[in-house]
Design a protein around this motif. Structure first.
Motif, mmCIF file in Angstrom:
data_model
loop_
_atom_site.group_PDB
_atom_site.id
_atom_site.type_symbol
_atom_site.label_atom_id
_atom_site.label_comp_id
_atom_site.label_asym_id
_atom_site.label_seq_id
_atom_site.Cartn_x
_atom_site.Cartn_y
_atom_site.Cartn_z
ATOM 1 N N ARG A 49 0.826 -1.212 0.000
ATOM 2 C CA ARG A 49 0.000 0.000 0.000
ATOM 3 C C ARG A 49 0.860 1.262 0.000
ATOM 4 N NH1 ARG A 49 -2.569 2.454 4.414
ATOM 5 N NH2 ARG A 49 -2.038 0.689 5.720
ATOM 6 N N LEU A 192 -8.297 -2.918 23.320
ATOM 7 C CA LEU A 192 -7.386 -3.065 22.174
ATOM 8 C C LEU A 192 -8.171 -3.026 20.856
ATOM 9 C CD1 LEU A 192 -4.714 -3.721 20.738
ATOM 10 C CD2 LEU A 192 -5.050 -6.125 21.323
ATOM 11 N N LEU A 196 -7.524 -0.626 17.695
ATOM 12 C CA LEU A 196 -7.317 -1.085 16.310
ATOM 13 C C LEU A 196 -8.322 -0.429 15.361
ATOM 14 C CD1 LEU A 196 -6.715 -4.879 17.050
ATOM 15 C CD2 LEU A 196 -4.996 -3.235 16.314
ATOM 16 N N THR A 203 -5.990 5.981 9.773
ATOM 17 C CA THR A 203 -5.408 5.752 8.444
ATOM 18 C C THR A 203 -6.385 6.198 7.359
ATOM 19 O OG1 THR A 203 -4.116 3.897 9.227
ATOM 20 C CG2 THR A 203 -4.529 3.971 6.870
ATOM 21 N N HIS A 208 -2.338 8.112 3.811
ATOM 22 C CA HIS A 208 -1.999 6.797 3.250
ATOM 23 C C HIS A 208 -3.200 5.860 3.142
ATOM 24 C CE1 HIS A 208 1.983 8.208 3.420
ATOM 25 N NE2 HIS A 208 2.008 8.264 4.730
ATOM 26 N N ALA A 228 -6.925 10.819 15.411
ATOM 27 C CA ALA A 228 -5.622 10.324 15.907
ATOM 28 C C ALA A 228 -5.568 10.443 17.431
ATOM 29 C CB ALA A 228 -4.470 11.107 15.280
ATOM 30 N N MET A 235 -5.495 3.982 23.376
ATOM 31 C CA MET A 235 -4.311 3.185 23.710
ATOM 32 C C MET A 235 -4.010 3.271 25.214
ATOM 33 S SD MET A 235 -0.865 3.307 24.496
ATOM 34 C CE MET A 235 -0.449 5.015 24.247
ATOM 35 N N TYR A 238 -6.246 0.921 27.065
ATOM 36 C CA TYR A 238 -5.746 -0.454 26.882
ATOM 37 C C TYR A 238 -4.529 -0.698 27.776
ATOM 38 C CZ TYR A 238 -3.099 -4.070 24.313
ATOM 39 O OH TYR A 238 -2.361 -5.158 23.960
ATOM 40 N N ILE A 269 3.587 -2.634 24.057
ATOM 41 C CA ILE A 269 2.604 -1.540 23.930
ATOM 42 C C ILE A 269 3.333 -0.200 23.946
ATOM 43 C CG2 ILE A 269 0.632 -0.378 25.006
ATOM 44 C CD1 ILE A 269 -0.223 -3.073 26.174
ATOM 45 N N GLN A 272 5.058 0.355 20.678
ATOM 46 C CA GLN A 272 4.049 0.692 19.664
ATOM 47 C C GLN A 272 3.554 2.124 19.841
ATOM 48 O OE1 GLN A 272 3.042 -0.025 16.946
ATOM 49 N NE2 GLN A 272 0.899 -0.528 16.675
ATOM 50 N N ALA A 273 3.343 2.516 21.104
ATOM 51 C CA ALA A 273 2.902 3.894 21.367
ATOM 52 C C ALA A 273 3.979 4.862 20.883
ATOM 53 C CB ALA A 273 2.630 4.083 22.852
ATOM 54 N N TYR A 280 3.030 10.262 14.131
ATOM 55 C CA TYR A 280 2.092 11.396 14.153
ATOM 56 C C TYR A 280 2.862 12.720 14.094
ATOM 57 C CZ TYR A 280 -1.552 14.544 15.796
ATOM 58 O OH TYR A 280 -2.440 15.577 15.911
ATOM 59 N N VAL A 284 3.339 11.289 9.581
ATOM 60 C CA VAL A 284 3.110 9.932 9.063
ATOM 61 C C VAL A 284 3.963 9.615 7.819
ATOM 62 C CG1 VAL A 284 1.350 8.176 8.644
ATOM 63 C CG2 VAL A 284 0.712 10.266 9.826
ATOM 64 N N ILE A 289 4.807 3.185 8.627
ATOM 65 C CA ILE A 289 3.535 2.442 8.677
ATOM 66 C C ILE A 289 3.726 0.927 8.839
ATOM 67 C CG2 ILE A 289 1.457 1.899 7.318
ATOM 68 C CD1 ILE A 289 1.672 4.914 6.450
ATOM 69 N N SER A 296 1.350 -3.873 15.773
ATOM 70 C CA SER A 296 -0.061 -4.159 16.087
ATOM 71 C C SER A 296 -0.241 -5.667 16.232
ATOM 72 C CB SER A 296 -0.998 -3.648 14.982
ATOM 73 O OG SER A 296 -0.917 -2.260 14.882
ATOM 74 N N VAL A 299 1.340 -6.878 19.583
ATOM 75 C CA VAL A 299 0.566 -6.659 20.814
ATOM 76 C C VAL A 299 -0.701 -7.522 20.823
ATOM 77 C CG1 VAL A 299 1.462 -4.352 21.359
ATOM 78 C CG2 VAL A 299 -0.606 -4.555 20.017
#
Ligand code: HEM
Length: 342
Positions: A49, A192, A196, A203, A208, A228, A235, A238, A269, A272-273, A280, A284, A289, A296, A299
């Motif tokens: 993508r 979670l 997601l 997105t 993108h 966002a 998050m 979670y 986590i 990922q954060a 951000y 981006v 990505i 993702s 986790v």
């Protein structure tokens, strides 16, 4: 374990998988590969993508008219390599799902495991159909999201399958930690899901969505900063519930393995954060990505591994293949092999 090794006095039915009774170790290895490929395909999909490589191969199942593989000059080589690699991973994923299914049937595992591995196969077929629809609706943002989210469900279930395969079928159900911790883990898993879903919406609203040619009408019409932030704050919810789970595991002095799983989940986590916040802040960038997508899956897999530890089968006598029938079958097969080679 049965002591009767002669095929003549062993009552078990060898069909339909007569030739193989893999050990639990082999079954788990295959399940682990399946889990990795389930997560991996979302990463290669995102690379397709963000590099706009979708037309690197312009026909299906051939890459180009008359050729199964990329052809020099038919499209930019990088697009061909990315798209072809992604297609190859689909075959590898199908092969892994099939191998797990045959392995658990061969080892005569309990229904729960067979059903789990069957769902993996069904999920891949469903994803192939959804992927096709996504292309038909011109990569509209919601189709891209609905293509991505089932993969997360499959990753979650593949991780559960990995855990369950390790438990002997004749073992007794037990709860290694109190139910309240498991229930909080469920709440964490729900949080979670929100992370997601809002992630795919971020997105969809962003640069993108779909691929390079996506039109503005095909994007989600909400403020990217707003969505966002919703994504980022969910998050924290979670993370909060996961912290309660891990604190609970320490409070009840759960096994070292379960505490380690919890700590690793928290670490992932946070990583990922970090990636999310960085991407951000940097507007981006494309390269970020696939990392965000890969984490993702990580986790999701660890959330499943931790949750599924809450109720496990322990003890049991089926120590080799995980099932008593499988162990007996393995003995017969070893006996037959011995007779042949003697
Ligand atoms: C456990 C934590 C997180 C998970 C599981 C997660 C997951 C996701 C997922 C699944 C997507 C959609 C990817 C796609 O469809 O291509 C996404 C997108 C995004 N996430 Fe996260 N995320 C997390 C934390 C964060 C945080 C804290 C931020 C910071 C604000 C963030 C920022 C973003 C951004 C900006 C996008 C859009 C990227 C794009 O345009 O492709 N994420 N996230």
């Amino acid at each position: 374990m049965s002591t009767s090794v002669s095929p003549s006095n062993n009552p078990i039915e060898l069909k339909p998988i007569t030739f193989w009774a893999p050990t639990t170790k082999v079954q788990r290895l295959l399940a682990l590969l399946l889990l990795i490929f389930q997560g991996g395909i979302t990463v290669t999909g995102s690379i397709v993508r963000v590099t706009g490589s979708g037309l690197g191969c312009d026909t299906w199942p051939l890459c180009h008219e008359g050729s199964l593989v990329p052809v020099a000059g038919a499209a930019p080589w990088i697009h061909q390599a990315v798209e072809f690699g992604n297609r190859m991973l689909t075959f590898v994923l199908v092969a892994a799902a099939l191998a797990v299914f045959i392995a658990v049937l061969g080892a005569k595992r309990r229904k729960e495991i067979v059903v789990h591995s069957f769902i993996q196969g069904l999920g891949i077929i469903a994803q192939a159909v959804i992927g096709g629809i996504t292309v038909l609706v011109d990569l509209h943002w919601y189709a891209v999201a609905l293509h991505f989210l089932p993969s997360m469900v499959l990753v979650f279930l593949a991780a559960t399958l990995y855990t369950r395969i390790g438990e002997p079928d004749d073992g007794e159900m037990s709860s290694p930690f109190p139910n309240w911790i498991r229930n909080v883990a469920v709440v964490g898993a729900v949080a979670l899901s929100v992370v997601l879903i809002t992630g795919t919406m971020t997105t969809g609203a962003g640069v993108h969505s779909g691929d390079a040619d996506i039109s503005m009408e095909d994007r989600l019409d909400v403020n990217i900063d707003w969505i966002a932030h919703v994504h980022g704050y969910s998050m924290y919810v979670y993370l909060f519930f996961t912290l309660i789970v891990v604190a609970g595991l320490y409070k009840v002095n759960a096994s070292k393995h379960n505490k380690q799983l919890g700590l690793m989940l928290i670490l992932f986590i946070l990583v990922q954060a970090g990636i999310g916040i960085l991407q951000y802040r940097l507007g981006v960038p494309r390269w970020s990505i696939p990392f965000h997508i890969a984490m993702s899956s990580v986790v999701v897999a660890f959330t499943s591994l931790l949750w599924s530890q809450g109720r496990v089968r322990v003890g049991g006598k089926a120590t080799t293949t995980g099932s008593l029938d499988g162990d007996a079958k393995l003995e017969v097969l070893s006996y037959q092999k011995g007779v042949k080679t003697a």
